[in-house]
Each structure stands twice: as structure tokens, then as C-alpha cells.
Design an enzyme around this catalytic site. Structure first.
Site, PDB file in Angstrom:
ATOM      1  N   ASP A 207       5.217 -32.799 -69.491  1.00  0.00           N
ATOM      2  CA  ASP A 207       6.573 -33.565 -70.661  1.00  0.00           C
ATOM      3  C   ASP A 207       7.306 -34.663 -69.233  1.00  0.00           C
ATOM      4  O   ASP A 207       8.497 -34.723 -69.398  1.00  0.00           O
ATOM      5  CB  ASP A 207       6.954 -33.541 -71.525  1.00  0.00           C
ATOM      6  CG  ASP A 207       8.112 -34.387 -72.690  1.00  0.00           C
ATOM      7  OD1 ASP A 207       7.479 -35.369 -72.975  1.00  0.00           O
ATOM      8  OD2 ASP A 207       9.086 -34.406 -72.547  1.00  0.00           O
ATOM      9  N   GLU A 451       7.144 -22.209 -69.711  1.00  0.00           N
ATOM     10  CA  GLU A 451       6.110 -22.627 -71.038  1.00  0.00           C
ATOM     11  C   GLU A 451       4.842 -22.480 -70.943  1.00  0.00           C
ATOM     12  O   GLU A 451       3.798 -23.326 -71.356  1.00  0.00           O
ATOM     13  CB  GLU A 451       6.356 -23.597 -71.997  1.00  0.00           C
ATOM     14  CG  GLU A 451       7.239 -23.896 -72.572  1.00  0.00           C
ATOM     15  CD  GLU A 451       8.108 -25.263 -73.204  1.00  0.00           C
ATOM     16  OE1 GLU A 451       7.641 -25.825 -73.661  1.00  0.00           O
ATOM     17  OE2 GLU A 451       8.572 -24.576 -74.262  1.00  0.00           O
ATOM     18  N   TYR A 504      12.589 -25.315 -80.239  1.00  0.00           N
ATOM     19  CA  TYR A 504      13.441 -26.749 -80.840  1.00  0.00           C
ATOM     20  C   TYR A 504      13.630 -26.609 -82.643  1.00  0.00           C
ATOM     21  O   TYR A 504      13.221 -27.028 -83.340  1.00  0.00           O
ATOM     22  CB  TYR A 504      12.381 -28.069 -80.436  1.00  0.00           C
ATOM     23  CG  TYR A 504      12.662 -28.103 -79.072  1.00  0.00           C
ATOM     24  CD1 TYR A 504      13.498 -28.921 -78.247  1.00  0.00           C
ATOM     25  CD2 TYR A 504      12.037 -27.123 -77.577  1.00  0.00           C
ATOM     26  CE1 TYR A 504      13.915 -28.748 -76.995  1.00  0.00           C
ATOM     27  CE2 TYR A 504      12.335 -27.292 -76.618  1.00  0.00           C
ATOM     28  CZ  TYR A 504      12.983 -28.963 -76.303  1.00  0.00           C
ATOM     29  OH  TYR A 504      13.662 -28.391 -74.635  1.00  0.00           O
ATOM     30  N   GLU A 540      16.312 -23.851 -73.768  1.00  0.00           N
ATOM     31  CA  GLU A 540      16.374 -25.139 -73.968  1.00  0.00           C
ATOM     32  C   GLU A 540      16.439 -25.050 -75.770  1.00  0.00           C
ATOM     33  O   GLU A 540      15.858 -23.896 -76.188  1.00  0.00           O
ATOM     34  CB  GLU A 540      14.409 -25.617 -73.735  1.00  0.00           C
ATOM     35  CG  GLU A 540      14.193 -25.848 -72.424  1.00  0.00           C
ATOM     36  CD  GLU A 540      12.772 -26.313 -72.312  1.00  0.00           C
ATOM     37  OE1 GLU A 540      12.350 -27.373 -73.116  1.00  0.00           O
ATOM     38  OE2 GLU A 540      11.883 -26.494 -70.681  1.00  0.00           O
TER      39      GLU A 540
END
Ligand code: GCB
Length: 651
Positions: A207, A451, A504, A540
Site C-alpha cells: 500500500d 504482513e 484495524y 499498526e
């Protein structure tokens, strides 16, 4: 090594370089010294992208043989910089394939006439595959976009009557394939009703925008022909003495003498030694402490190495000075210890990213970012998702900002990416990262990936191998990778020293339901800790936020939502903070550019600062929290508190 007891990496001794797969030589940062000169080649280079259908015209017409302008139109390209955002040509912004850089340079006579001088060409990074010619001679190739590489070009510059004018040509290909790091795929779109013949796109699985070019400095430097090739330092502490183990590699001759002196910050010699390896003892040591953890953070000694050697052309000497921070790192079942004291990572994830320059190194940006980190009260960051410029690492040593040093193992999302060729390359990249960054006291842990599809069996084996290799290269630091898998499915976690988790909640699922965060976070931590009994870092968390969007009650994408999401996370983190959660790193320090997609509005907007480094409301919230945590955790408590408050112009 049994879990449960503190694993003190520093005590394990010097690095085992015998384990390397094939790196030749060291990669000491170029520096001027009485025996070394540097010539920076930053500035304007000639540039040309190869827009031909197969992108290979440059090779077919051998553009490296003559000045680049003779092959066709060129443009000015600043170095360092990504090439993508410099021009008004949209084709260049999205270009995939070979681009060509060229620069002429005149060398001082002493570099070319004295045959006891060795001339080296060093490229700070070239994303992603590079071929280098000097005066049309094929000199150097390198794969991988975020690490330095260099070549001894003495025999090219020390021949002929007027050899001092050099033409350096660098061809760079930014294509990502299943065996590059990061990996990618090229997809040909063959439906002729929709796409012209030969149409293809580059698919990436990460990303951030795949900026490319000469993104870090290029320079020439000299050493004598017998020279200090590499220095490896590890440190430990025995009562109130610091121990500095050094290992020095010399190239060019076997007839040499080495003298080593360790100087304190006031330039006083505190220890000395001789020979290629040894241990220096520093009684009453001043340790290297992280920012805000101690009243005198980031204390650096200097290791001065002096080489004298006999060569067939006469005697030579070489001098190199390495900054050394004396500190220890250890991990227990539930703590991350620096100098034997519990360390809590309160910091950020970053990107090398800015307007116009893309991923190009930039001094003003560097200093601004470190001022913001200090303002924020951040004591750590992760180099998400690739190694940053060496100048960044040096700042971390000097400012006491602790680093989780991550390699470009990002986007390992598809099963076919876990193959033997990739594994071999990944191990080599870890060698390059460790070789470059091993002496930075700020680096306290290596991260081999972000990840990866770690629920796959093949990924489990792959991660096991890369982690084992990294530990063999550097037994002095813990190793991790960053996971977003489910605790029950993850196949890589058994091999890491610290569990790093990205989640998230209330962003990528349960949108808008901030009330669920605390429960979901508690479940995440408890599951992972119960299974592995290793310290955990929330590596994160965050929310997309468009600066200036407001809504109360909070709605997604507003500054209020980002703040509320952070608040909920913080309540959850505080439940486990003194137990086994040893850190929190916000995603992200600043907004950054990504590929275009319907879920990204001019890039990723999860920054607490905008891309121009202006604070969103969440920055103030985070700042209050980080300073509060710092006040609770610094050592020794009474002295440091007063000092820190004094140092902060804002408190
Ligand atoms: C992640 C990735 C990071 C992304 C972030 C996001 O999990 O590690 O590279 O930018 O999420 O914002 O989606």
C-alpha cells in the site's frame, strides 16, 4: 535458549559472518578522513525513460556507449529523487521498465595518478534493478531498491593519458516480479476490445506508491589500496563497565597494523586496543539510552581505527571513525529490555515519502521529521516497509530514536511468492540490511517482513528460514516479522522473539463501531499471549483521516473519528501495557502516496501529520499520551522528569 529467562543478545558475542551467502566486503558509510575523500554526485543528471514497446531500445542501441543525449531527447533529473513526480508527463509517473541516468564527472588528479589510491563508486539505492557503466564499461549490477551498492573503479580511472573525465551511466528497472522484494506481477490485458496490443499493468501487493529511480545519493570516494573494509561492533555491560567487542576486516594486503581507540563525547580516550579483533573495557560507562528514557539519552562514543600497511608501492595508512553506542537489548516472556530496564515502544511507522521528491532523500525533510518525533514524544519507529536511508539511521543514533529495522519483505501475499528463488534473495537482502545497519545502537530488532500470508504452510517454512538466517548473521538482536494473521493460523510466530501485530478494528471491518475496539483488542492480545507467551507490540493501528474534515459525533474520515479511534485503542492498550504489551506504533506518522484506487484519496491518509507535515487533531492527542508514558517510564525517574520537561518547549 530457554524462554522465560531474559535472552540477552548482546552477550552472545560478535557476529557470525561465516553464515553469509555471498556478500563480498563491507559497506561502511563513506566518510572523509585523513586518508579518504568523498565527491558527492547529487544534483542534475541526464535522464531518459525507454518508452519503446519492449523497453529494451536502450540496450539494443547501447545507450551506455555514448553520451545519452546522442541517443535521443533527455531531460534534467534531480538526484536524489524519485523520477515519478518530477515532470508533467503522466507516462513517466506510471512508467514501468528501464530508465537511464547519466552524469559526467571530473576527478582530481591525485585520485587518478597515485596508484595507492582506490576509487569507489557508491550508489545509495536504485529502485529496483540497476546496471552501471563507467565510460561505457559494464561495472556493476544490483538487485533490490533500498540498499547501497558499490564498485572499485580504480582500474577504469587510472589508465590512459587523460582518464579523469568519467561518464557514469545507470540503467534502472522498476519492474516487480514474483522473485523481487517486494514482489509484484506483470499482467498482460489481452482483450483487444478494451486494451491496445501488448497492454500490461504492474500489480503490487502493498500500500505505497512504487516510486523509483536514484532515490539516495550517488558518490565517489577514495581509500588507500590497503584499507579498512568493515568494522563490526557489539556491546555489553558488566557492572558499571561497558564492553565493546570489535572485529575489523582489512583488504588489500596481509601486512598491516591496526590500532583502535575509543573516545568519549568529550574526545577523551577511554580505551584502546590493537589487531583485527578485541574487547575494549570502559569503566564508568555512559550508556546509550533511548530518547526520554534517561536524562542523557543517545550517548555516543567514537571508535577510531587506524591502519598502517606496507604495499608494493610503499606505505599507506587508513583512518575510519565509527560512532558507537554502548547498550544491551534483551527480551523476556513479557518485556523488552534496553540496558536491563523495561522499554515501551511509543512511536510511529513511517514511509520515505514527500511531495515532488517521492522517496528521494531530502535533508530538510529529515530534520523536520525528527523535530516532529521529538515534539510528539515518540521514542521509536519501524522502517515500514524497507530500510531507510543511512542518514536516517544516523539521526536515530544521535537522537535516541529506537528502530525496528524492516527489510522490503512486504506484499508477500500470494502463494507463488514463497519459492526457493525468493527465499534465497530474501536471505541475501537480510545480509545486506544487517551488513549496513549492524553497528547502529538505535536498531534494536530486525523485521524480516510485513504482513506476509503467514497462514500458509509454505510461508511458515519460508519465515523460519529467513528468521534463522538473520539470527545467525546477527545473534546480538531479536528478530520479528509483522503479522496480520489470526493467532491460531499464523505459521511464522513460533520463530519470532517479539510478536508484532497489525489490526484495524473499526476501520477495515465493523466500520464506525468504535465501541467494539476495546473488546476486540483485548481478545487479540489475550489469544496471542496465551498461545506464545512472548511480548507483543501493536505494530499498526489507525484510521484514514482527511485533514480539515470534521463531524461530531465522529464519522469515518474525520479528524474526530481518528481521535476517537485512537482513544479507544489507548484504553485497550493500557489494560495490557504493564503486563506483556511492550509497544504501540501508530499507522502512520504522515499521509503518503499510494497507487490510485477507489479506497485511496490522493494516497493513504492515516497520517497524524499531513504529507506536508502539518498536525491533524490526533497528533496532539498522541503527543499528550506519549509524554505521559515517557514520564511514567523514564529512568532514573526523578532527575529525568525535570530535564525532559525543560527540554520540551511546549510543556
Ligand atoms: C497495513 C499495511 C500498511 C497499510 C495499512 C493501511 O496493514 O501494513 O502498509 O498502508 O495497513 O492503511 O491499510
Amino acid at each position: 535458549m530457554a524462554r522465560g529467562s531474559a535472552v540477552a543478545w548482546a552477550a552472545l558475542g560478535p557476529l557470525l559472518w561465516g553464515c553469509a551467502l555471498g556478500l563480498q566486503g563491507g559497506m561502511l558509510y563513506p566518510q572523509e578522513s585523513p586518508s579518504r575523500e568523498c565527491k558527492e554526485l547529487d544534483g542534475l543528471w541526464s535522464f531518459r525513460a525507454d518508452f519503446s514497446d519492449n523497453r529494451r531500445r536502450g540496450f539494443e542501441e547501447q545507450w551506455y556507449r555514448r553520451p545519452l543525449w546522442e541517443s535521443g531527447p533527455t531531460m534534467d533529473m534531480p538526484v536524489p529523487s524519485s523520477f515519478n513526480d518530477i515532470s508533467q508527463d503522466w507516462r513517466l509517473r506510471h512508467f514501468v521498465g528501464w530508465v537511464w541516468y547519466e552524469r559526467e564527472v571530473i576527478l582530481p588528479e591525485r585520485w587518478t595518478q597515485d596508484l595507492r589510491t582506490r576509487v569507489v563508486l557508491r550508489i545509495g539505492s536504485a529502485h529496483s534493478y540497476a546496471i552501471v557503466w563507467v565510460n561505457g564499461v559494464d561495472t556493476l549490477e544490483h538487485e533490490g531498491g533500498y540498499l547501497p551498492f558499490e564498485a572499485d573503479i580504480s582500474n577504469l580511472v587510472q589508465v590512459g593519458p587523460l582518464p579523469s573525465r568519467l561518464r557514469i551511466t545507470i540503467a534502472i528497472n522498476n519492474t516487480l516480479t514474483p522473485t523481487t522484494l517486494p514482489p509484484g506481477t506483470i499482467q498482460y490485458l489481452t482483450d483487444t476490445s478494451k486494451y491496445p496490443k501488448g497492454y500490461f499493468v504492474q500489480n503490487t501487493y502493498f500500500d505505497f506508491f512504487n516510486y523509483a529511480g536514484l532515490q539516495r545519493s550517488v558518490l565517489l570516494y577514495t581509500t588507500p589500496t590497503t584499507y579498512i573494509d568493515d568494522i563490526t561492533v557489539t556491546t555489553s555491560v558488566e557492572q558499571d563497565s561497558g564492553l565493546v567487542n570489535y572485529q575489523i576486516s582489512v583488504k588489500g594486503s596481509n601486512l598491516f597494523k591496526l590500532e583502535v581507540r575509543l573516545l568519549d563525547a568529550e574526545n577523551k580516550v577511554v580505551a584502546n586496543g590493537t589487531g583485527t579483533q578485541g574487547q575494549l573495557k570502559v569503566p564508568g560507562v555512559s550508556l546509550w539510552w533511548p530518547y526520554l528514557m534517561h536524562e542523557r539519552p543517545a550517548y555516543l562514543y567514537s571508535l577510531e581505527v587506524q591502519l598502517t600497511a606496507q604495499t608494493s608501492l610503499g606505505p599507506v595508512s587508513d583512518f575510519y571513525t565509527l560512532p558507537v553506542g554502548i547498550r544491551t537489548v534483551a527480551v523476556t516472556k513479557s518485556q523488552f529490555l534496553i540496558n536491563g530496564k523495561p522499554f515501551y515502544f511509543h512511536g510511529v511507522n513511517k514511509h520515505e515519502d514527500a511531495d515532488i521528491r517521492g522517496k528521494g532523500f531530502d535533508w530538510p525533510l529529515l530534520v523536520k521529521d525528527f523535530n516532529l518525533l521529538r515534539w510528539l514524544g515518540a521514542n521509536a519507529f519501524r522502517t515500514s516497509h524497507y530500510p531507510y536511508a543511512e542518514e536516517v539511521m544516523q539521526m536515530c543514533d544521535r537522537y535516541g530514536i529506537v528502530v525496528i529495522d524492516e527489510c522490503p519483505g512486504v506484499g508477500l501475499a500470494l502463494p507463488q511468492f514463497f519459492n526457493n528463488v525468493s527465499l534465497h534473495h530474501h536471505m541475501q537482502v537480510m545480509e545486506e540490511v544487517v551488513r549496513r545497519d549492524k553497528n547502529h545502537p538505535a536498531v534494536v530488532m530486525w523485521s524480516v517482513a510485513n504482513e506476509p500470508a503467514s497462514h500458509l504452510e509454505s510461508a511458515g517454512y519460508y519465515l523460519k528460514m529467513v528468521i534463522a538466517h538473520t539470527k545467525a548473521l546477527d545473534p546480538s538482536r531479536p528478530v520479528t516479522f509483522v503479522s496480520n494473521s489470526n493467532y491460531a493460523a499464523d505459521k511464522g510466530a513460533p520463530y519470532v522473539d517479539v510478536i508484532c501485530l497489525n489490526s484495524y478494528y473499526s476501520w477495515y471491518h465493523d466500520y464506525g463501531h468504535l465501541e467494539l475496539i476495546q473488546l476486540q483488542l483485548a481478545t487479540q492480545f489475550e489469544n496471542w499471549y496465551k498461545k506464545y507467551q512472548k511480548p507483543i507490540i501493536q505494530s499498526e493501528y489507525g484510521a484514514e483521516t482527511i485533514a480539515g474534515f470534521h463531524q461530531d459525533p465522529p464519522l469515518m474520515f474525520t479528524e474526530e473519528y481518528q481521535k476517537s479511534l485512537l482513544e479507544q485503542y489507548h484504553l485497550g492498550l493500557d489494560q495490557k501495557r504493564r503486563k506483556y504489551v511492550v509497544g504501540e506504533l501508530i499507522w502512520n506518522f504522515a499521509d503518503f502516496m499510494t497507487e490510485q484506487s477507489p479506497t485511496r484519496v490522493l494516497g493513504n491518509k492515516k497520517g497524524i501529520f499531513t504529507r506536508q507535515r502539518q498536525p491533524k487533531s490526533a497528533a496532539f492527542l498522541l503527543r499528550e499520551r506519549y509524554w505521559k508514558i515517557a514520564n511514567e517510564t523514564r529512568y532514573p525517574h526523578s532527575v529525568a522528569k525535570a530535564q525532559c520537561l525543560e527540554n520540551s518547549p511546549f510543556t
